[in-house]
Design an enzyme around this catalytic site. Structure first.
Site, PDB file in Angstrom:
ATOM      1  N   SER A  90     -39.583   1.468  47.779  1.00  0.00           N
ATOM      2  CA  SER A  90     -39.540   2.807  48.156  1.00  0.00           C
ATOM      3  C   SER A  90     -40.551   3.450  49.261  1.00  0.00           C
ATOM      4  O   SER A  90     -40.274   3.751  50.405  1.00  0.00           O
ATOM      5  CB  SER A  90     -39.661   3.778  47.054  1.00  0.00           C
ATOM      6  OG  SER A  90     -39.855   5.252  47.353  1.00  0.00           O
ATOM      7  N   GLN A  91     -41.758   2.828  48.827  1.00  0.00           N
ATOM      8  CA  GLN A  91     -43.066   3.228  49.797  1.00  0.00           C
ATOM      9  C   GLN A  91     -42.839   2.119  51.285  1.00  0.00           C
ATOM     10  O   GLN A  91     -43.129   2.461  52.381  1.00  0.00           O
ATOM     11  CB  GLN A  91     -44.322   3.064  49.290  1.00  0.00           C
ATOM     12  CG  GLN A  91     -44.764   3.923  48.213  1.00  0.00           C
ATOM     13  CD  GLN A  91     -44.732   5.304  48.857  1.00  0.00           C
ATOM     14  OE1 GLN A  91     -45.118   5.504  50.017  1.00  0.00           O
ATOM     15  NE2 GLN A  91     -44.236   6.406  48.081  1.00  0.00           N
ATOM     16  N   LYS A 112     -38.374 -13.904  50.747  1.00  0.00           N
ATOM     17  CA  LYS A 112     -37.055 -14.234  51.558  1.00  0.00           C
ATOM     18  C   LYS A 112     -35.862 -14.289  50.818  1.00  0.00           C
ATOM     19  O   LYS A 112     -35.844 -14.830  49.777  1.00  0.00           O
ATOM     20  CB  LYS A 112     -37.450 -15.861  52.212  1.00  0.00           C
ATOM     21  CG  LYS A 112     -36.603 -16.086  53.548  1.00  0.00           C
ATOM     22  CD  LYS A 112     -37.342 -16.647  54.489  1.00  0.00           C
ATOM     23  CE  LYS A 112     -36.597 -16.851  55.698  1.00  0.00           C
ATOM     24  NZ  LYS A 112     -36.453 -18.100  56.524  1.00  0.00           N
ATOM     25  N   GLN A 153     -48.501  -7.147  42.899  1.00  0.00           N
ATOM     26  CA  GLN A 153     -49.752  -7.477  43.193  1.00  0.00           C
ATOM     27  C   GLN A 153     -50.567  -8.253  42.448  1.00  0.00           C
ATOM     28  O   GLN A 153     -51.426  -8.922  42.936  1.00  0.00           O
ATOM     29  CB  GLN A 153     -50.411  -5.757  43.411  1.00  0.00           C
ATOM     30  CG  GLN A 153     -49.626  -5.075  44.486  1.00  0.00           C
ATOM     31  CD  GLN A 153     -50.231  -3.777  44.616  1.00  0.00           C
ATOM     32  OE1 GLN A 153     -51.442  -3.411  44.250  1.00  0.00           O
ATOM     33  NE2 GLN A 153     -49.355  -2.738  45.143  1.00  0.00           N
ATOM     34  N   HIS A 174     -51.958   2.739  45.822  1.00  0.00           N
ATOM     35  CA  HIS A 174     -51.893   3.162  44.281  1.00  0.00           C
ATOM     36  C   HIS A 174     -53.486   2.338  44.087  1.00  0.00           C
ATOM     37  O   HIS A 174     -53.765   1.361  44.362  1.00  0.00           O
ATOM     38  CB  HIS A 174     -50.952   2.894  43.654  1.00  0.00           C
ATOM     39  CG  HIS A 174     -50.836   3.202  42.234  1.00  0.00           C
ATOM     40  ND1 HIS A 174     -51.583   4.370  41.887  1.00  0.00           N
ATOM     41  CD2 HIS A 174     -50.028   3.107  41.134  1.00  0.00           C
ATOM     42  CE1 HIS A 174     -51.038   4.792  40.578  1.00  0.00           C
ATOM     43  NE2 HIS A 174     -50.477   3.911  40.033  1.00  0.00           N
ATOM     44  N   GLU A 298     -29.922  25.923  36.337  1.00  0.00           N
ATOM     45  CA  GLU A 298     -30.700  27.133  36.676  1.00  0.00           C
ATOM     46  C   GLU A 298     -32.130  26.909  37.111  1.00  0.00           C
ATOM     47  O   GLU A 298     -32.829  27.255  38.028  1.00  0.00           O
ATOM     48  CB  GLU A 298     -30.819  28.076  35.666  1.00  0.00           C
ATOM     49  CG  GLU A 298     -31.334  29.373  35.947  1.00  0.00           C
ATOM     50  CD  GLU A 298     -31.158  30.741  35.215  1.00  0.00           C
ATOM     51  OE1 GLU A 298     -30.170  30.561  34.336  1.00  0.00           O
ATOM     52  OE2 GLU A 298     -31.846  31.716  35.343  1.00  0.00           O
TER      53      GLU A 298
HETATM   54  N1  LIG Z   1     -42.346   4.855  44.652  1.00  0.00           N
HETATM   55  C1  LIG Z   1     -43.061   5.846  44.680  1.00  0.00           C
HETATM   56  O1  LIG Z   1     -42.747   6.688  44.623  1.00  0.00           O
HETATM   57  C2  LIG Z   1     -44.646   5.608  44.901  1.00  0.00           C
HETATM   58  C3  LIG Z   1     -45.484   6.671  45.202  1.00  0.00           C
HETATM   59  C4  LIG Z   1     -46.928   6.594  45.742  1.00  0.00           C
HETATM   60  C5  LIG Z   1     -47.385   5.196  45.540  1.00  0.00           C
HETATM   61  N2  LIG Z   1     -46.694   3.935  45.037  1.00  0.00           N
HETATM   62  C6  LIG Z   1     -47.357   2.711  45.107  1.00  0.00           C
HETATM   63  O2  LIG Z   1     -46.687   1.938  46.203  1.00  0.00           O
HETATM   64  C7  LIG Z   1     -46.506   0.718  45.984  1.00  0.00           C
HETATM   65  C8  LIG Z   1     -45.349   0.152  46.089  1.00  0.00           C
HETATM   66  O3  LIG Z   1     -44.454   0.901  45.075  1.00  0.00           O
HETATM   67  P1  LIG Z   1     -42.734   1.040  45.632  1.00  0.00           P
HETATM   68  O4  LIG Z   1     -42.421   1.882  44.594  1.00  0.00           O
HETATM   69  O5  LIG Z   1     -42.510   1.172  47.013  1.00  0.00           O
HETATM   70  O6  LIG Z   1     -42.151  -0.653  45.182  1.00  0.00           O
HETATM   71  P2  LIG Z   1     -41.753  -1.064  43.786  1.00  0.00           P
HETATM   72  O7  LIG Z   1     -40.459  -0.779  43.563  1.00  0.00           O
HETATM   73  O8  LIG Z   1     -42.715  -1.053  42.696  1.00  0.00           O
HETATM   74  O9  LIG Z   1     -41.948  -2.717  44.258  1.00  0.00           O
HETATM   75  C9  LIG Z   1     -41.050  -3.283  45.199  1.00  0.00           C
HETATM   76  C10 LIG Z   1     -41.430  -4.446  45.832  1.00  0.00           C
HETATM   77  O10 LIG Z   1     -42.039  -5.326  45.223  1.00  0.00           O
HETATM   78  C11 LIG Z   1     -41.585  -6.583  45.611  1.00  0.00           C
HETATM   79  N3  LIG Z   1     -41.731  -7.722  44.367  1.00  0.00           N
HETATM   80  C12 LIG Z   1     -41.424  -7.457  43.028  1.00  0.00           C
HETATM   81  N4  LIG Z   1     -41.871  -8.595  42.534  1.00  0.00           N
HETATM   82  C13 LIG Z   1     -42.293  -9.404  43.338  1.00  0.00           C
HETATM   83  C14 LIG Z   1     -42.933 -10.690  43.325  1.00  0.00           C
HETATM   84  N5  LIG Z   1     -43.099 -11.491  42.250  1.00  0.00           N
HETATM   85  N6  LIG Z   1     -43.280 -11.582  44.577  1.00  0.00           N
HETATM   86  C15 LIG Z   1     -43.062 -10.777  45.680  1.00  0.00           C
HETATM   87  N7  LIG Z   1     -42.699  -9.798  45.792  1.00  0.00           N
HETATM   88  C16 LIG Z   1     -42.271  -8.755  44.524  1.00  0.00           C
HETATM   89  C17 LIG Z   1     -39.923  -6.397  45.648  1.00  0.00           C
HETATM   90  O11 LIG Z   1     -39.289  -7.399  46.493  1.00  0.00           O
HETATM   91  P3  LIG Z   1     -38.007  -8.039  45.986  1.00  0.00           P
HETATM   92  O12 LIG Z   1     -36.915  -6.985  46.612  1.00  0.00           O
HETATM   93  O13 LIG Z   1     -37.833  -9.293  46.618  1.00  0.00           O
HETATM   94  O14 LIG Z   1     -37.980  -8.023  44.387  1.00  0.00           O
HETATM   95  C18 LIG Z   1     -40.256  -5.173  46.566  1.00  0.00           C
HETATM   96  O15 LIG Z   1     -40.156  -5.331  47.871  1.00  0.00           O
HETATM   97  C19 LIG Z   1     -47.183   0.420  44.323  1.00  0.00           C
HETATM   98  O16 LIG Z   1     -48.492   0.320  44.428  1.00  0.00           O
HETATM   99  C20 LIG Z   1     -46.809   1.932  43.778  1.00  0.00           C
HETATM  100  O17 LIG Z   1     -47.694   2.338  42.722  1.00  0.00           O
HETATM  101  C21 LIG Z   1     -45.370   4.353  44.900  1.00  0.00           C
END
Ligand SMILES: NC(=O)c1ccc[n+]([C@@H]2O[C@H](COP(=O)([O-])OP(=O)(O)OC[C@H]3O[C@@H](n4cnc5c(N)ncnc54)[C@H](OP(=O)(O)O)[C@@H]3O)[C@@H](O)[C@H]2O)c1
Length: 399
Positions: A90-91, A112, A153, A174, A298
């Site tokens: 999402s981010q 990839k 991470q 984060h 509501e």
């Molecule tokens: N979502 C929010 O609303 C939000 C708001 C503020 C801050 N944040 C922070 O922003 C950061 C990203 O969050 P997010 O919600 O955007 O993403 P997320 O859904 O938590 O993470 C998805 C990403 O991680 C990759 N990933 C997962 N497992 C992996 C692995 N083992 N090796 C390599 N890539 C892997 C996924 O790739 P694949 O598709 O290849 O699995 C995907 O690109 C986090 O630190 C989160 O706490 C999020």
């Protein structure tokens, strides 16, 4: 409960001192409006204002704003940088597309041929040009934007750490990984700046507000300042990814409040409260549509947008005296009963239990399938099936 038109006193006050028009669909704090009214917009070449100190209730805080970083200035500031955004959830999607639209040199790094790779290609990122595998992107980048899932991470850190070399900047959205380093093992290199820009909303909103010419509120923080420029870089990155206003915090405060808030009022708590109210109504013989309308529809369509626009008293004032009396009486009962649970939640966050749970669950290879099953279970709940039917009656959903 029936909400009603604004009482006469409020209607008159509105006429006497018109408030700015606020989108109830995407409410934002009065801060943005107040700040804009107080300070005229600067011309592109005007000197930078930099810091704005504002009183929030009785506390003075510092806010940074987008107007100080027009696009041309951002392009000049980052002209020697490659922003390597790794992870395209999402981010990654929201921040990445915004950076690209700002005309900055941004590349994406993801697994990839994974789900994110496909999505990135659909969004116009080109393999070999600005879309790479994670390691290649980190090697090429000067600002490493770690937007992998928090569990990933931690998992990828042993590989990525040696590539985050002196002179690079490490960016998070984060505080999770460095703050809970005892659990995540993310010990940042000592010779790089480490900064945070945490948008206060979903990445989808980061993108949609940017496209509307507005900006999301974000927190910024510095974990490690090697160059003496870390804070400035955090502010510039915050604006570049699409923030309107930036609020200063620490990595620790950001991660504690965020883990707490999303488990509480923002998501978990509100879902739990909806379920409890709905279930009691159903057990007392009310129909699904009545229970849903009185619990969710509501709230989201009428009352919560009023809170978002002008505060709780504004919503109260828009409702009947009967509703107001009862709500005032019962709000303290809810607060008193829920506060111990919120304290338990905060303790769990501070003790790292929520972090450990996220790491354990989200590092399973089938975490996506497991979530999908849980989402399906939510969709199958009667309350949300009733909601689907109620929403289908909205004019915009009628064929
Ligand atoms: N979502 C929010 O609303 C939000 C708001 C503020 C801050 N944040 C922070 O922003 C950061 C990203 O969050 P997010 O919600 O955007 O993403 P997320 O859904 O938590 O993470 C998805 C990403 O991680 C990759 N990933 C997962 N497992 C992996 C692995 N083992 N090796 C390599 N890539 C892997 C996924 O790739 P694949 O598709 O290849 O699995 C995907 O690109 C986090 O630190 C989160 O706490 C999020």
């Amino acid at each position: 409960m029936a909400s009603r038109g604004l009482p006469r006193a409020l209607r008159m006050a509105r006429v006497a001192a018109p408030r700015p028009v606020v989108s109830t669909a995407l409410p934002r704090p009065a801060l943005a409006k107040a700040a804009r009214a107080a300070v005229p917009r600067m011309a592109v070449n005007a000197p930078v204002r930099g810091v704005k100190t504002m009183a929030f209730a009785d506390s003075k805080e510092t806010v940074y704003e987008r107007d100080d970083w027009p696009r041309a200035k951002l392009q000049e500031y980052f002209k020697n940088d490659t922003l390597a955004l790794i992870g395209y959830g999402s981010q990654g999607h929201g921040q990445g597309l915004n950076l690209r639209d700002q005309g900055l040199n941004v590349i994406v790094g993801v697994r990839k041929d994974g789900a994110s790779w496909k999505e990135a290609v659909q969004d116009g990122w080109i393999p070999g040009k600005n879309l790479f595998d994670v390691n290649t992107a980190v090697e090429k980048g000067t600002v490493i934007m770690n937007l992998l899932s928090d569990a990933a991470q931690s998992e990828t850190w042993p590989t990525l750490r040696p590539m985050i070399t002196k002179g690079k900047t490490l960016y998070f959205s984060h505080g999770f990984s460095p703050v809970f380093k005892n659990l995540t093992n993310v010990d940042v290199p000592k010779d790089v700046d480490v900064i945070l820009v945490a948008p206060k909303g979903s990445g989808r909103t980061v993108r949609s507000l940017f496209r509307e010419g507005r900006g999301i509120n974000s927190s910024i923080a510095v974990y490690q300042d090697v160059t003496g420029k870390a804070k400035e870089r955090a502010i510039a990155m915050g604006v570049a990814v699409g923030s309107g206003y930036l609020y200063e915090t620490t990595f620790e405060k950001e991660v504690y409040s965020d883990l707490y808030g999303e488990r509480g009022c923002l998501m978990g708590g509100i879902h739990g409260m909806f379920l409890a109210q709905y279930e009691v109504l159903r057990e007392r013989g009310h129909t699904p549509s009545e229970a849903f309308n009185e619990t969710v529809e509501e709230a989201t369509q009428s009352l919560y947008p009023l809170i978002g626009a002008n505060g709780m008293d504004w919503m109260y004032a828009a409702c009947s005296t009967t509703a107001r009396r009862g709500a005032i009486d019962w709000s303290s009962r809810f607060r008193d009963n829920l506060k111990p649970l919120f304290n338990e939640l905060y303790d769990s966050v501070a003790a790292g239990k929520e972090t450990q749970r996220a790491l354990d669950y989200n590092s399973q290879p089938d975490y996506r399938q497991k979530y999908e099953k849980e989402m399906q279970d939510i969709r199958d709940l009667e309350i949300w099936r009733a909601g689907k039917a109620v929403r289908s009656l909205r004019p915009e959903n009628q064929k």
